[in-house]
Scaffold this active site. Structure first.
Site: not given
Ligand code: GCO
Length: 455
Positions: A76, A120, A360, A296, A165, A294
């Site tokens: 990707r 992006h 992600e 985290y 995002e 995505n």
């Molecule tokens: C995100 C981003 C990435 C970042 C990653 C870490 O989409 O937030 O796609 O570009 O680098 O999330 O913060």
């Protein structure tokens, strides 16, 4: 018993143009808002810019060879709009397109599916000068660019993602101002969110008209996995507010063709939403083939007051944020794989029939090459193992999850953090541009080979 994933599961890694390509002024590329923003004093740590980044523009062959070695099935990446269509208007830039054609060809030769994101975060600066995403015209320009990219690359790209995002673009870019273009205007941020949705819908139509029927269309959202600190009605209301302005502001228009009524209510006093025109929601809800998410870290909220300027219009005086317990990554983000499982199960229930991809997931740690040249990153391996474990549990719970893209292939320009935060499974020495696969890269290659996790 190992935790194996279904046959055909897509094992990928993700990157973004401004974060890795460099070659900022080469072959006709014009500046994007991130070129401008990173040059503005005090915006990016250490004054870092994406001018050179990981120099991927000149190292495509080497980088695709690395992907092949890892056994990735999918890759990707994103297209730099101002490389493909300088200034965001007018004809295509053949040299810019040639770069992406070359990348896609390398991938296809290596047996790797190209998954392309059109946006992006790197809006051509001229379009920001004309008002940026708060203006409707930007959505129209975006659809035109999508059509040009589709015409030129449609025979090579397996999956098209319109936006990455849009929450970050709207609310970090125009609300809290920590991302480009650095504006702090809640009304503009909400307008931007709507015009991003509209741009997505218009682009989906332009893509559908130009790409082969086999190509898939998608959208990637950083949905918040939200937990109230208690079950009190006040804390539940704080969670509802954040859910409205972070999740349902995109999910409801895109998948249900409606604006969340509570969001409109929460934001009276900021905007009357008169910029939403008849027919917009129909365009925005143009059917797509999958949703990318995505993830985290979870978002823990309670009733209270949060910092200002806030990326959550309508919430700062009602919602406070708390860190989740547990260990932290170098971003200071709590590690909590259950949040991913909760999100996937929620989407299973709310969006039946919509295939999901994790587009992600990953973590930054303070990695360094030891004297032997090895990079040991056991924390990242543990992070990835836990999150893939959560994805596996979600599959067992009936979630239609089709793939996993780890963030990120290479250490790169981490936006406002510059080069200080390393998310790659491949270490990059930015002085020499030497690539060194970290232990996590070898671990991931083994996961792919096995088709799942060792248990
Ligand atoms: C995100 C981003 C990435 C970042 C990653 C870490 O989409 O937030 O796609 O570009 O680098 O999330 O913060």
């Amino acid at each position: 018993m190992n935790a194996l994933f279904p046959d055909g599961f897509r094992w990928g890694a993700a990157t973004a143009a401004y974060q890795i390509e460099g070659a900022a002024a080469e072959d006709g590329r014009t500046p994007s808002i991130w070129d401008t923003f990173s040059r503005t004093s005090g915006t990016v740590r250490n004054g870092d810019t994406g001018d050179i980044a990981a120099d991927h523009y000149h190292r495509v062959r080497e980088d695709v060879a690395l992907m092949k070695e890892l056994g990735l099935t999918d890759y990707r990446f994103s297209l730099s709009w101002s490389r493909v269509q300088p200034t965001g208007r007018g004809p295509v830039n053949q040299k810019g397109l040639d770069f992406y054609r070359g990348l896609a060809d390398e991938l296809l030769d290596a047996g790797i599916r190209p998954v392309a994101t059109l946006y992006h975060w790197d809006l051509p600066q001229e379009l920001e000068d004309a008002g940026g995403w708060p203006e409707r015209e930007t959505a129209e320009r975006f659809a035109e660019y999508a059509g040009l990219a589709a015409e030129a690359l449609g025979d090579r790209i397996a999956t098209w993602t319109t936006l990455n995002e849009p929450w970050c673009t709207a609310f970090l870019g125009y609300g809290s101002g920590v991302h480009a273009p650095g504006r702090t205007d809640d009304a503009a941020a909400l307008r931007a969110a709507h015009h991003l949705n509209l741009g997505h819908g218009l682009a989906a139509r332009a893509l559908r008209a130009a790409v082969p029927a086999s190509a898939e269309l998608s959208l990637t959202l950083n949905l918040h996995s939200i937990r109230p600190v208690s079950s009190s009605p006040e804390d539940a209301d704080a969670a509802r507010r954040i859910d409205a302005v972070a999740n349902r502001i995109f999910l409801d228009p895109v998948f249900h063709g409606r604006l969340p009524a509570d969001l409109v209510e929460d934001t009276t006093g900021i905007t009357d939403w008169a910029f939403v025109r008849d027919g917009d929601l129909e365009v925005i809800s143009t059917p797509i083939d999958s949703l990318g998410i995505n993830y985290y870290t979870p978002t823990v909220v309670g009733a209270g007051v949060s910092e200002s300027p806030s990326p959550y219009p309508g919430a700062p005086d009602r919602v406070r944020f708390e860190p989740a317990p547990g260990s932290r990554t170098a971003m200071d983000w709590p590690v909590d794989a259950d949040g991913l499982h909760e999100l996937l199960v929620r989407l299973r229930d709310e969006l039946p029939g919509v295939p999901l991809m994790i587009t992600e997931n990953g973590a930054a740690y303070d990695d360094y090459a030891d004297p032997e040249g090895a990079v040991h990153d056991p924390e990242r391996v543990a992070y990835l193992d836990a999150h893939l474990g959560a994805a596996h549990r979600a599959l067992a719970d009936g979630v239609d999850l089709r793939g996993y893209f780890l963030w990120s292939l290479l250490d790169n320009f981490e936006w406002a953090y510059g080069y200080g935060k390393r998310f790659g499974i491949v270490h990059v020495d930015f002085a020499s541009q030497r690539r060194t696969p970290k232990d996590s890269a070898r671990w991931y290659a083994e996961v792919i080979r096995r088709g799942g996790l060792a248990r």
